[in-house]
Design an enzyme around this catalytic site. Structure first.
Site, PDB file in Angstrom:
ATOM      1  N   HIS A   1       0.921   5.191   1.413  1.00  0.00           N
ATOM      2  CA  HIS A   1       0.242   6.106   2.341  1.00  0.00           C
ATOM      3  C   HIS A   1       0.879   7.487   2.180  1.00  0.00           C
ATOM      4  CE1 HIS A   1      -2.119   7.190   5.821  1.00  0.00           C
ATOM      5  NE2 HIS A   1      -1.066   7.829   6.287  1.00  0.00           N
TER       6      HIS A   1
ATOM      7  N   SER B   1       4.889   6.831   2.218  1.00  0.00           N
ATOM      8  CA  SER B   1       5.333   5.542   2.789  1.00  0.00           C
ATOM      9  C   SER B   1       4.733   4.422   1.958  1.00  0.00           C
ATOM     10  CB  SER B   1       4.836   5.384   4.229  1.00  0.00           C
ATOM     11  OG  SER B   1       5.291   6.461   5.035  1.00  0.00           O
TER      12      SER B   1
ATOM     13  N   ASN C   1       0.849  -1.192   0.000  1.00  0.00           N
ATOM     14  CA  ASN C   1       0.000   0.000   0.000  1.00  0.00           C
ATOM     15  C   ASN C   1       0.880   1.236   0.000  1.00  0.00           C
ATOM     16  OD1 ASN C   1      -2.500   1.519   0.419  1.00  0.00           O
ATOM     17  ND2 ASN C   1      -1.696   1.938   2.481  1.00  0.00           N
TER      18      ASN C   1
ATOM     19  N   ASP D   1      -2.116   0.065   8.291  1.00  0.00           N
ATOM     20  CA  ASP D   1      -0.964   0.960   8.090  1.00  0.00           C
ATOM     21  C   ASP D   1       0.248   0.539   8.920  1.00  0.00           C
ATOM     22  OD1 ASP D   1      -2.806   4.089   7.684  1.00  0.00           O
ATOM     23  OD2 ASP D   1      -2.258   2.471   6.297  1.00  0.00           O
TER      24      ASP D   1
HETATM   25  C1  GRF Z   1      -2.992   8.668  -2.707  1.00  0.00           C
HETATM   26  O1  GRF Z   1      -2.697   9.922  -2.129  1.00  0.00           O
HETATM   27  C2  GRF Z   1      -2.447   7.565  -1.831  1.00  0.00           C
HETATM   28  O2  GRF Z   1      -1.353   7.932  -1.034  1.00  0.00           O
HETATM   29  C3  GRF Z   1      -3.601   7.231  -0.937  1.00  0.00           C
HETATM   30  O3  GRF Z   1      -4.755   7.437  -1.717  1.00  0.00           O
HETATM   31  C4  GRF Z   1      -4.477   8.396  -2.730  1.00  0.00           C
HETATM   32  C5  GRF Z   1      -4.905   7.797  -4.038  1.00  0.00           C
HETATM   33  O4  GRF Z   1      -4.898   8.784  -5.004  1.00  0.00           O
HETATM   34  N1  GRF Z   1      -3.508   5.870  -0.482  1.00  0.00           N
HETATM   35  P1  GRF Z   1      -5.224   8.314  -6.525  1.00  0.00           P
HETATM   36  O5  GRF Z   1      -6.612   7.689  -6.515  1.00  0.00           O
HETATM   37  O6  GRF Z   1      -4.167   7.320  -6.914  1.00  0.00           O
HETATM   38  O7  GRF Z   1      -5.169   9.581  -7.334  1.00  0.00           O
END
Ligand code: GRF
Length: 186
Positions: free
Chosen positions: A103, A135, A101, A144
């Protein structure tokens, strides 16, 4: 050919960056995009590339219907790119150290419940942090808290809105996420 399966709930800018990267570096491909939001921007983006889109509702995820569908694509890596639901433990257990994932903060800071999207950047601004970052981590049942794979920092002391911080963070995401995925697949 290595296979990626993405899970996303939002605009899909990370999914788009990943799809584009692996069209240029074709030792891997995005085999499918799973989403819980049929109206999300990521659906149109994936369909525009001819990539199968699978709608996985909250109840599908909770009653174990999604694992069999994921298995059909035989993924080497499962990538959460803005997936806002709790990821099912049956998939995590079936793919140990194969679910990652991204973050939009420097975990363990600004992680956990409610810390997603603009909320994260608003908290950074309110706390007057001088830097934030991204991250990339393994997903375990505590979400997380999985092992950190990669972090990158960016200065934000000159930002005066959460949107400005978000833009800087997203630039880092689009730059690094595809590269980290490629490293993990090699
Ligand atoms: C990103 O900021 C990511 O860090 C978080 O969700 C957002 C997804 O944005 N997990 P997108 O849909 O890829 O534009």
């Amino acid at each position: 050919m290595k296979k990626l399966v993405l899970f996303a709930s939002g605009a899909g800018s990370n999914a788009d960056a990943i799809i584009r990267y692996f069209k240029e570096n074709a030792f891997a491909e995005v085999a499918a995009v799973f989403t819980n939001k049929p109206e999300a921007g990521v659906v149109q983006k994936a369909r525009g590339y001819g990539i199968p889109v699978v709608i996985a509702t909250k109840s599908d995820l909770e009653n174990g219907n999604v694992l069999a569908h994921v298995n059909q694509f035989k993924p080497d890596l499962i990538v959460l790119a803005g997936f806002l639901l709790k990821f099912p433990t049956d998939i995590i257990n079936a793919y140990p150290n194969k679910v990652i994932n991204i973050h939009p903060a420097l975990l363990p800071k600004y992680g956990g419940k409610g810390m997603y999207g603009i909320n994260v950047h608003r908290a950074i601004l309110e706390n007057r942090d001088i830097e934030t970052g991204i991250s990339i981590h393994y997903v375990n049942e505590h979400y997380d808290e999985g092992g950190i794979i990669f972090q990158e920092r960016v200065g934000v002391s000159d930002c005066d809105s959460p949107e400005q911080i978000a833009a800087r963070v997203q630039k880092l995401e689009h730059e690094h996420f595809p590269l980290i995925i490629a490293q993990l697949l090699k």
